[in-house]
Scaffold this active site. Structure first.
Site, short mmCIF file in Angstrom:
data_model
loop_
_atom_site.label_atom_id
_atom_site.label_comp_id
_atom_site.label_asym_id
_atom_site.label_seq_id
_atom_site.Cartn_x
_atom_site.Cartn_y
_atom_site.Cartn_z
N HIS A 166 58.58 -10.03 -3.79
CA HIS A 166 57.12 -9.95 -3.80
C HIS A 166 56.54 -9.39 -2.51
O HIS A 166 55.36 -9.10 -2.44
CB HIS A 166 56.53 -11.34 -4.09
CG HIS A 166 56.78 -11.78 -5.51
ND1 HIS A 166 55.83 -11.71 -6.49
CD2 HIS A 166 57.89 -12.27 -6.10
CE1 HIS A 166 56.34 -12.15 -7.62
NE2 HIS A 166 57.60 -12.50 -7.42
N ARG A 274 45.05 -15.65 2.30
CA ARG A 274 45.71 -16.67 3.12
C ARG A 274 45.54 -16.30 4.59
O ARG A 274 45.52 -15.11 4.94
CB ARG A 274 47.20 -16.75 2.76
CG ARG A 274 47.46 -17.39 1.43
CD ARG A 274 48.93 -17.60 1.16
NE ARG A 274 49.69 -16.37 1.26
CZ ARG A 274 50.45 -16.03 2.29
NH1 ARG A 274 50.56 -16.82 3.34
NH2 ARG A 274 51.11 -14.89 2.29
N ASP A 373 51.18 -5.65 3.28
CA ASP A 373 51.11 -6.57 2.14
C ASP A 373 51.94 -5.99 1.00
O ASP A 373 51.77 -4.82 0.66
CB ASP A 373 49.64 -6.71 1.70
CG ASP A 373 49.34 -8.09 1.15
OD1 ASP A 373 50.29 -8.74 0.68
OD2 ASP A 373 48.16 -8.50 1.19
N LEU A 377 46.99 -8.99 -4.57
CA LEU A 377 46.37 -9.18 -5.88
C LEU A 377 44.86 -9.32 -5.77
O LEU A 377 44.15 -9.02 -6.72
CB LEU A 377 46.98 -10.40 -6.56
CG LEU A 377 48.49 -10.29 -6.82
CD1 LEU A 377 49.03 -11.56 -7.45
CD2 LEU A 377 48.82 -9.09 -7.72
N LYS A 380 43.08 -6.20 -6.66
CA LYS A 380 43.06 -5.91 -8.10
C LYS A 380 42.08 -6.85 -8.82
O LYS A 380 41.36 -6.42 -9.72
CB LYS A 380 44.47 -6.09 -8.68
CG LYS A 380 45.46 -5.04 -8.17
CD LYS A 380 46.79 -5.16 -8.88
CE LYS A 380 47.67 -3.96 -8.57
NZ LYS A 380 48.95 -3.99 -9.31
N ASP A 680 91.11 8.37 -7.90
CA ASP A 680 89.75 7.82 -7.78
C ASP A 680 88.65 8.86 -7.65
O ASP A 680 87.48 8.53 -7.77
CB ASP A 680 89.65 6.88 -6.58
CG ASP A 680 89.63 7.66 -5.27
OD1 ASP A 680 90.47 8.56 -5.11
OD2 ASP A 680 88.75 7.38 -4.43
C1 GDG Z 1 52.56 -12.55 -2.15
C2 GDG Z 1 52.63 -11.21 -1.39
C3 GDG Z 1 51.88 -10.05 -3.46
C4 GDG Z 1 43.39 -16.47 -2.67
N1 GDG Z 1 42.42 -17.26 -2.18
C5 GDG Z 1 42.09 -18.11 -3.14
C6 GDG Z 1 42.84 -17.83 -4.27
N2 GDG Z 1 43.64 -16.82 -3.95
C7 GDG Z 1 44.60 -16.21 -4.87
C8 GDG Z 1 44.18 -14.81 -5.19
C9 GDG Z 1 45.49 -14.14 -5.54
C10 GDG Z 1 46.50 -14.95 -4.72
O1 GDG Z 1 45.87 -16.13 -4.29
C11 GDG Z 1 46.91 -14.19 -3.46
O2 GDG Z 1 47.74 -13.17 -3.77
P1 GDG Z 1 48.00 -11.96 -2.79
O3 GDG Z 1 48.69 -10.90 -3.55
O4 GDG Z 1 46.71 -11.47 -2.27
O5 GDG Z 1 48.84 -12.49 -1.55
P2 GDG Z 1 50.08 -13.51 -1.20
O6 GDG Z 1 49.71 -14.91 -1.39
O7 GDG Z 1 50.47 -13.17 0.18
O8 GDG Z 1 51.26 -13.16 -2.21
C12 GDG Z 1 51.62 -10.25 -1.97
C13 GDG Z 1 51.96 -11.39 -4.18
O9 GDG Z 1 52.92 -12.25 -3.54
C14 GDG Z 1 52.38 -11.20 -5.65
O10 GDG Z 1 53.60 -10.55 -5.75
O11 GDG Z 1 50.79 -9.33 -4.00
O12 GDG Z 1 51.72 -9.02 -1.31
O13 GDG Z 1 52.40 -11.42 0.00
O14 GDG Z 1 45.78 -14.29 -6.89
O15 GDG Z 1 43.28 -14.87 -6.24
N3 GDG Z 1 42.71 -18.49 -5.43
C15 GDG Z 1 41.79 -19.48 -5.48
N4 GDG Z 1 41.06 -19.82 -4.40
C16 GDG Z 1 41.14 -19.17 -3.23
O16 GDG Z 1 40.46 -19.51 -2.27
N5 GDG Z 1 41.63 -20.15 -6.63
#
Ligand code: GDG
Length: 732
Positions: A166, A274, A373, A377, A380, A680
């Site tokens: 990921h 995060r 990153d 997500l 998106k 081979d």
């Molecule tokens: C790893 C990789 C890759 C965030 N704040 C809140 C919240 N979120 C949710 C978002 C999103 C998810 O958390 C974060 O996903 P990301 O893709 O932005 O980042 P990572 O956590 O670092 O994830 C990353 C991912 O894996 C998938 O393969 O894209 O590159 O580092 O869905 O919506 N959700 C809620 N409250 C928040 O305050 N409910």
């Protein structure tokens, strides 16, 4: 159809203790949603750490967790505090995470972290083994479990094993800093399919494989001993409908209304993620600071809402980051704030879904500018949530998501100036243009949703398994090996044509330049000494080397692919004309390419010139090799020599020198009642083609061949020869 076992560091459940009771809360990430779209007929089981260390669990709580999770199709892997510290907080978060996100100066290389990482991967393997059945597919996730595919492969050799990363796979120049780089690659290559978010990560991974392990790959297929492992890009999507329809939910609407009311007419810029240094939060705030300083007209007219989600709070770097961030927020608010205006609204917490999507809806701009990153997500989700509404995404080109979101404002997150310009452009973009750009991206995100992503990955896993099965259809099975040994024993006049490098000696495609080991010498002597046997070593090596290494074993020798032949009379003879004047025009070209390609060398044999590039940079040497080949083909057009491409070599040699013609010297004699040929590489194909249908021809490796059978390795050929020589019992 077997089950799908998903193995990830965490389960899609959060377990916490509240008022002395254990509470289970579902935390369905993208992955859980993706899997839920698989057909009902596909039974799923999820293995992972439940999030509480063993020390925090009392009495029968382990059983309670086990039972409760079992009802949800999950199975816990319990870890101790020491394990979590060394493996998760240590190796995962202090070694792999910073290194793979291009922060080598933050990376800690500690043997004890590595040791615990290995132990925990083994613990996961033990848990999988308690439940895995032969027909199950196993899908391993992310950087916490990179050793698991190999551990599972050792215990379930025929299972379907997929791995998805990921986070980014860094350039091989960064990856090679890791002291345990070979073990990590070896661990991953236990899988049948390795998936990444983008093609760039695929490229970096493949170049790490070829530079560090010297394994070959073509079109994303890596040849690993007896298998081919597929490496491909699967950009993870989102649950599109969930975000695009969120605004239809009255609670989300209410939330959006509440925020708008508080902010008033001001424009809203949103930053969510995060609190991780890879997400570029400090740099983003600094850019916002610069934007306000350069654009006084926007002071009081724009608010940045910054949601920083607590993460890895046990790791010092993350605590320091929080302090720096909070100081910076304070400074900006102090500098530009007024009684009625707070430039940065800062929230250090995770928001419920309704509030998050409310924010997506109400924000005019989303500022997603990580320094690195894997995908991201949030970018998106923001676009999906803007169905039929304006809104501008500013996204860093260092995210995987930027590859699919080209209509957004794509910026270099290291350039504060570029972010400032993008903020201004976003705030001033006409709404119609915003809608048009979003529409194109929305269509793309809708089609390649997280469900498509998981289905795609699993169907690619089945495909590669089928390819592997096809490739191993000609494998020398125990039954055929037994029949071969029986035929050998029954026969009175046997011919054994054996290639040397890569067939009798060598490991993982590397030549054994130190000469033959005692085991193979003893084995060859024994086979040669048998009165029924004629053993011929058919090699591309020069005659001096062959004579030095194998001159005393009693076998006939063929050197330089048939340019020299030494039979029982021990005299070297050549069937070729001794005119090698052509070398004078070819040698300088090879020397020129050698000078321009560090690590490459020229070898001169009596009837050939060879350009070796095994020790050169593989990708660079390949390109150089293609140029050289084109030049040589031109130059040799009117000569009786050909240009041949082999394993990390280019060889110019007399056309008459080939192993097929050499083999015919022996094949022409009548009366053989047993013929075995083993080789081979491409030069052995000429030998295989010269054989009759009943002869046993064996290729070491699994690339295309005219040989009747394939084996994995030199080791297998040696086992077979030992069996023939009588050193091994003739029982399968
Ligand atoms: C790893 C990789 C890759 C965030 N704040 C809140 C919240 N979120 C949710 C978002 C999103 C998810 O958390 C974060 O996903 P990301 O893709 O932005 O980042 P990572 O956590 O670092 O994830 C990353 C991912 O894996 C998938 O393969 O894209 O590159 O580092 O869905 O919506 N959700 C809620 N409250 C928040 O305050 N409910």
């Amino acid at each position: 159809m077997g089950r799908l076992l998903v193995v990830a560091n965490r389960l899609p459940f959060n377990i916490a203790r509240k008022a002395k009771e254990l509470h289970f809360r579902q935390s369905p990430g993208g992955l859980a949603v993706g899997l839920s779209s698989l057909p009902e007929s596909c039974e799923r089981l999820w293995l992972g750490w439940p999030g509480m260390t063993n020390e925090k669990l009392k009495g029968k709580e382990e059983d309670q967790i086990r039972d409760r999770l079992a009802a949800e199709g999950c199975r816990p892997v319990f870890l101790s505090r020491r394990q979590v510290e060394g493996y998760y907080q240590g190796f995962c978060n202090k070694t792999i995470w910073p290194l793979f996100h291009y922060f080598p100066r933050r990376t800690v290389y500690e043997d004890r972290f590595w040791k615990t990482y290995r132990q925990v991967n083994e613990a996961f393997c033990d848990e999988v083994m308690k439940i895995a059945d032969k027909g199950d597919s196993i899908w391993v996730h992310d950087y916490q479990l990179m050793l698991l595919p190999k551990l599972l492969r050792e215990r379930l050799p025929d299972s379907k094993i997929g791995f998805f990363l990921h986070i980014p796979w860094p350039s091989s120049e960064i990856f090679r800093l890791l002291p345990w780089r070979e073990q990590i690659l070896d661990g991953l290559l236990g899988a049948d399919l390795i998936g990444f978010h983008t093609y760039d990560y695929v490229r970096h991974f493949l170049s790490s494989v070829s530079r560090i392990t010297a394994m070959e790959h073509t079109l994303g297929n890596v040849s690993v001993a007896n298998r081919v492992v597929k490496v491909d890009a699967f950009p993870m999507g989102i649950d599109y409908e969930k975000y695009s329809q969120a605004i239809g939910d009255p609670r989300v609407k209410k939330e959006a209304g509440k925020i708008r009311k508080r902010i008033g007419e001001r424009k809203i810029i949103l930053s969510v993620g995060r609190l991780d240094y890879s997400k570029g939060i400090i740099q983003r705030l600094e850019a916002f600071d610069l934007f306000l300083s350069q654009n006084p007209q926007y002071r009081g007219a724009v608010t940045l809402i910054m949601v920083a989600v607590p993460t890895r709070t046990g790791v010092e770097d993350y605590r320091e980051l929080r302090n720096s961030l909070e100081q910076l927020v304070g400074r900006i608010n102090g500098e530009y704030g007024t009684m009625g205006y707070i430039p940065v609204w800062y929230l250090y917490r995770s928001l419920p879904f309704v509030e998050l999507t409310g924010l997506y809806n109400v924000s005019d701009v989303a500022l997603v500018t990580p320094l690195r990153d894997g995908m991201n997500l949030v970018a998106k989700e923001y676009i999906a949530a803007k169905a039929d509404q304006p809104g501008v995404l500013v996204v860093s080109e260092m995210t995987g998501a930027a590859r699919e979101l080209g209509e957004a404002l794509v910026v270099n997150s290291c350039s504060k100036g570029a972010i400032v310009d993008a903020i201004k452009q976003a705030l001033e973009m006409p709404p119609l243009e915003q809608l048009e750009r979003n529409k194109i991206m929305q269509e793309r995100l809708r089609r390649y949703s997280v469900s498509r992503w998981s289905q795609d990955f699993l169907s690619a896993l089945s495909d590669i398994k089928k390819t592997q099965e096809r490739m191993s259809a000609n494998r020398l099975s125990p039954a055929i090996a037994k029949k071969l040994a029986q035929d050998y024993r029954k026969s009175r006049k046997r011919l054994l044509l054996l290639d040397y490098d890569g067939t009798l000696v060598g490991f993982k495609g590397k030549p054994a330049d130190a000469g033959p080991d005692t085991e193979i010498l003893a084995l060859l002597k024994k086979l040669t000494a048998h009165p029924n046997n004629t053993v011929v070593i058919v090699s591309g090596r020069d005659r001096t080397t062959l004579e030095k290494w194998l001159g005393e074993i009693g076998a006939a020798l063929v050197a330089e692919h048939g340019a020299w032949i030494r039979r029982d009379d021990r005299k070297w003879q050549t069937p070729l004309s001794r005119d090698t004047a052509w070398k004078e025009s070819i040698r300088p070209i090879l020397q020129l390419y050698t000078d321009r390609t560090p690590g490459s060398t020229v070898e001169e044999k009596d009837f050939s010139l060879v350009w070796h590039y095994r020790r050169a940079d593989p990708e660079f040497a390949y390109v150089r090799g293609q140029e050289l080949k084109a030049a040589l083909v031109n130059l040799t057009e009117n000569l009786d020599v050909g240009v041949f491409e082999g394993n990390k070599i280019l060889e110019v040699k007399s056309r008459g020198a080939n192993k097929g013609r050499a083999a015919e010297h022996w094949l022409a004699r009548r009366g053989w009642d047993f013929i075995l040929a083993a080789g081979d590489d491409y030069t052995d194909e000429e030998m295989f083609s010269a054989l009759s249908d009943e002869a046993y021809s064996i290729k070491v490796g699994f690339s295309a061949s005219t040989a009747r059978f394939n084996v994995d390795s030199v080791k297998e050929i040696r086992l077979l020869l030992k069996r023939l020589s009588g050193d091994l019992n003739d029982t399968p």
